[in-house]
Design an enzyme around this catalytic site. Structure first.
Site, PDB file in Angstrom:
ATOM      1  N   ASP A   1       0.831  -1.211   0.000  1.00  9.89           N
ATOM      2  CA  ASP A   1       0.000   0.000   0.000  1.00  9.89           C
ATOM      3  C   ASP A   1       0.859   1.253   0.000  1.00  9.89           C
ATOM      4  O   ASP A   1       0.471   2.282   0.532  1.00  9.89           O
ATOM      5  CB  ASP A   1      -0.876   0.043   1.253  1.00  9.89           C
TER       6      ASP A   1
ATOM      7  N   SER B   1       2.240   6.750   0.642  1.00 13.78           N
ATOM      8  CA  SER B   1       1.510   5.867   1.536  1.00 13.78           C
ATOM      9  C   SER B   1       0.058   5.947   1.098  1.00 13.78           C
ATOM     10  O   SER B   1      -0.541   7.018   1.159  1.00 13.78           O
ATOM     11  CB  SER B   1       1.672   6.342   2.968  1.00 13.78           C
ATOM     12  N   ARG B   2      -0.477   4.844   0.598  1.00 15.90           N
ATOM     13  CA  ARG B   2      -1.791   4.930  -0.039  1.00 15.90           C
ATOM     14  C   ARG B   2      -2.946   4.909   0.945  1.00 15.90           C
ATOM     15  O   ARG B   2      -4.030   5.350   0.614  1.00 15.90           O
ATOM     16  CB  ARG B   2      -1.962   3.821  -1.078  1.00 15.90           C
ATOM     17  N   VAL B   3      -2.756   4.359   2.134  1.00 16.51           N
ATOM     18  CA  VAL B   3      -3.900   4.319   3.059  1.00 16.51           C
ATOM     19  C   VAL B   3      -3.609   5.025   4.385  1.00 16.51           C
ATOM     20  O   VAL B   3      -4.525   5.338   5.127  1.00 16.51           O
ATOM     21  CB  VAL B   3      -4.356   2.879   3.357  1.00 16.51           C
TER      22      VAL B   3
END
Ligand code: ATP
Ligand code: MG
Length: 491
Positions: A335, A360-362
Site C-alpha cells: 500500500d 503511503s496509499r492508506v
C-alpha cells in the site's frame, strides 16, 4: 492368588487391541544441493513434511503422479539415493503463543537463543489471508518516530508499507527504529531475517535487547548459511506467529528483512527442482510468493477481535532500479513505499527518504490530526525546493525571494534528518513542524538546525511538558495548545 493373576492376565490379553499405523514409504531417486526427488509415496499434500531414514526432514513442494520434489530443511543432513522416506501427514508449522515474546527462533520453531520453547499451540506456516468481510479500513496510526516518515508517508496499523532502497541505505535501521518506537504502545513486533549474515542478525538482536525492545519483540531468523528452504519458510512462519496475536485482538508489526533474498532463495529451490525459469530466471509463480504473504497483513473487523497485522517488507534494489522484476512486483502488492536513496544517504540526509517517490496509499486516513495539520504543505514545499535547487546551480544571481525559499527548503531538509535510534514523540514532531511553519527557524543557519531543534524541544519539555503530553495522548493539537507552544517557544 495364582488364579486371580491368570484371570487378570487373560482379560488383558483378550482386551488388547493392536492399532497398526500405516505409513506410505517412498524411495529417494536423486539427491543433491539441498533438494531430493522421491519416487513412490502417493497421496502427499503440498508443503507436507517428509521424514527420511536418517531422521532428516524435507518438505514436499512438487507433487507428481509417481513421486515428489522435496527440499531439505537442513543443509547438514545426510540423505542418500535409495534411502526410504515417509510422509508425516502434517504440513510445516510453527509454535505460537505468548511464551515466544522475547525469543529468537528459526522458521520451524527451534529456539536459537538456547533453552526450550514451551508452547502447545502450533499454526501451519501457510495460512489463508483474512477475507474481505473480516476486514475494516485502516484507521489507527502506527508511528515510526521518524519525522519525515510520520509527516509525509504516514503508516496505519494493518497497512503494508514497503521499505525499498539500494544496499547500505539505512533500510534495516528504519525498520528497527520503528520497532524501538513501539515501546509502551501495546504492539508486538516481529523481526524476520531472511538470508542475512548471522553477524548482522545478532547485531540487530543486540540493538533490540539494549533498548529493551525484546520485551515486546520476537525474532525469526534464517541466515545465509541456512538452507534455501528455511529461508523460504521464514517470512511465512513470522507471519503465522503474528497472526496468532492478531487473532487474539493484538496489534502486531512484522518486518521482513528482506524479500529480495527471499525471492532468490525461492529461485534457487525452483531451479534445483528443475522448474522452468521465467524472467530473470525466477519461476512463474514468483508474484504469488509475495502476494500471498503480504495479503495476510490485515486490519480485522471488530467481529473478529479488531487485531491488526502491519507489514514492513524490505526490498533491496540494484543501482536504484526500482523498475526491476521483484521491486515492481512488491511495489504493486503493497500500500505504498518508502524509497531510500543512496545519493541522499551519502550527502548526510538520513534517513535518506526520497519524498518525491515515497507514498503511503492508506496511511493518510490514519494520520493523527496534530500531524495532518502541520504537514499538509510539506510535500509541495519540498518539491518546489528541489526543483529550485536544481535551477539555482546554473545561476549565481538569485533574487531575494528565491534565496529565501532555498534557505527555507534547506532548513526543512535538515529538520527532516534524524540520527539513528533518535525518535520523536508525536508531540515533539508536531511542535517542531508547527514552529517551522510559523517561521520560528527562519533566522537559523541550516547547519545549526539540529542543535536549534534540540534546544527548542528542551525548552518545551521544561516549560510546558503538559502540552506535549496532551498531544501524545489525544493525537489532537487544538488552537489553544498551538498558541501555548508558540508563546513558550517565543519567550
Ligand atoms: P544492507 O543493504 O546491508 O542491509 P541497510 O540498507 O539495511 O543495509 P543499514 O544497515 O540500516 O542499511 O544502515 C547502513 C549503515 O548506515 C549502518 O552503519 C547504520 O548505522 C548507518 N545508518 C543508517 N541510518 C542512519 C541514520 N539515520 N543516521 C546515521 N547513520 C545511519
Ligand atoms: Mg539491512
Amino acid at each position: 492368588m495364582a488364579t486371580e493373576l491368570s484371570t487378570f492376565l487373560k482379560q488383558k490379553i483378550e482386551s488388547y487391541s493392536v492399532q497398526p499405523v500405516v505409513y506410505a514409504y517412498g524411495t529417494v531417486s536423486r539427491v543433491g544441493d539441498g533438494v531430493a526427488r522421491v519416487t513412490g509415496l502417493p497421496g502427499r499434500c503440498y508443503g507436507e513434511l517428509l521424514q527420511f531414514e536418517s531422521g532428516a526432514f524435507g518438505m514436499a513442494i512438487d507433487l507428481e503422479e509417481d513421486g515428489a520434489g522435496v527440499v531439505m530443511l537442513s543443509t547438514s543432513d545426510v540423505v542418500s539415493v535409495g534411502s526410504r522416506v515417509r510422509g508425516t501427514g502434517r504440513v510445516c508449522d510453527v509454535p505460537v503463543g505468548d511464551a515466544l515474546i522475547g525469543r529468537v527462533l528459526d522458521p520451524i520453531g527451534r529456539a536459537l537463543d538456547g533453552g526450550e520453547i514451551d508452547v502447545k499451540t502450533y499454526y501451519p506456516v501457510e495460512r489463508r489471508a483474512p477475507d474481505l468481510v473480516s476486514r475494516r479500513a485502516v484507521d489507527t496510526p502506527m508511528e515510526t518516530g521518524i519525522i519525515s516518515v510520520d509527516s509525509l508517508v504516514p503508516i496505519g496499523r494493518g497497512q503494508r508499507e514497503l521499505i525499498i532502497g539500494d544496499r547500505q541505505t539505512g533500510k534495516t535501521t528504519l525498520a528497527l527504529d520503528t520497532i524501538l518506537n513501539q515501546k509502551d504502545k501495546d504492539m508486538i513486533c516481529i523481526y524476520c531475517a531472511i538470508g542475512q549474515k548471522a553477524s548482522t542478525v545478532s547485531a540487530v538482536i543486540e540493538t533490540l535487547r539494549a533498548s529493551g525492545a525484546m520485551d515486546y519483540s520476537i525474532v525469526v531468523a534464517a541466515t545465509a548459511s541456512d538452507s534455501p528452504a528455511l529461508q523460504y519458510l521464514s517470512p511465512y512462519a513470522a507471519c503465522a506467529i503474528g497472526e496468532y496475536f492478531m487473532e487474539h485482538g493484538k496489534d502486531v508489526l512484522v518486518v521482513y528483512d528482506d524479500l529480495s533474498k527471499h525471492a532468490v532463495a525461492y529461485r534457487t529451490m525452483s531451479l534445483l527442482l528443475r522448474r522452468s525459469p521465467g524472467r530473470e530466471a525466477y519461476p512463474g509463480d514468483i508474484f504469488y510468493l509475495h502476494s500471498r504473504l503480504l495479503e495476510r497483513a490485515a486490519c480485522l473487523s471488530s467481529a473478529r477481535g479488531g487485531g491488526t497485522l502491519t507489514a514492513l517488507p524490505i526490498i533491496e534494489t540494484k543501482n536504484g532500479n526500482i523498475s526491476a522484476y521483484i521491486p515492481t512486483n512488491v511495489i504493486s502488492i503493497t500500500d505504498g513505499q518508502i524509497y531510500l536513496e543512496s545519493e541522499l544517504f551519502h550527502n548526510g540526509i538520513r534517513p535518506a527518504v526520497n519524498t518525491g517517490l515515497s507514498v503511503s496509499r492508506v496511511g493518510r486516513a490514519a494520520q493523527p490530526h496534530a500531524m495532518r495539520m502541520v504537514s499538509s504543505s510539506l510535500r509541495i514545499d519540498l518539491a518546489q525546493y528541489r526543483e529550485m535547487a536544481v535551477f539555482s546551480r546554473f545561476g549565481s544571481d538569485l533574487d531575494p525571494a528565491t534565496k529565501k525559499m532555498l534557505d527555507s527548503g534547506e532548513r526543512l531538509t535538515q529538520l527532516l534528518t534524524q540520527g539513528k535510534h533518535v525518535l520523536y514523540s508525536l508531540g515533539e514532531k508536531a511542535a517542531l513542524l508547527l514552529w517551522f511553519r510559523n517561521g520560528g527557524f527562519d533566522t537559523v543557519d541550516p547547519q545549526d538546525m539540529h542543535k536549534t531543534a534540540d534546544d527548542f524541544l528542551y525548552k518545551l519539555h521544561k516549560m510546558c511538558p503538559e502540552a506535549l503530553a496532551a498531544i501524545d495522548r489525544t493525537g489532537e493539537c487544538p488552537d489553544e495548545v498551538q498558541q501555548q507552544l508558540l508563546q513558550t517557544a517565543r519567550a
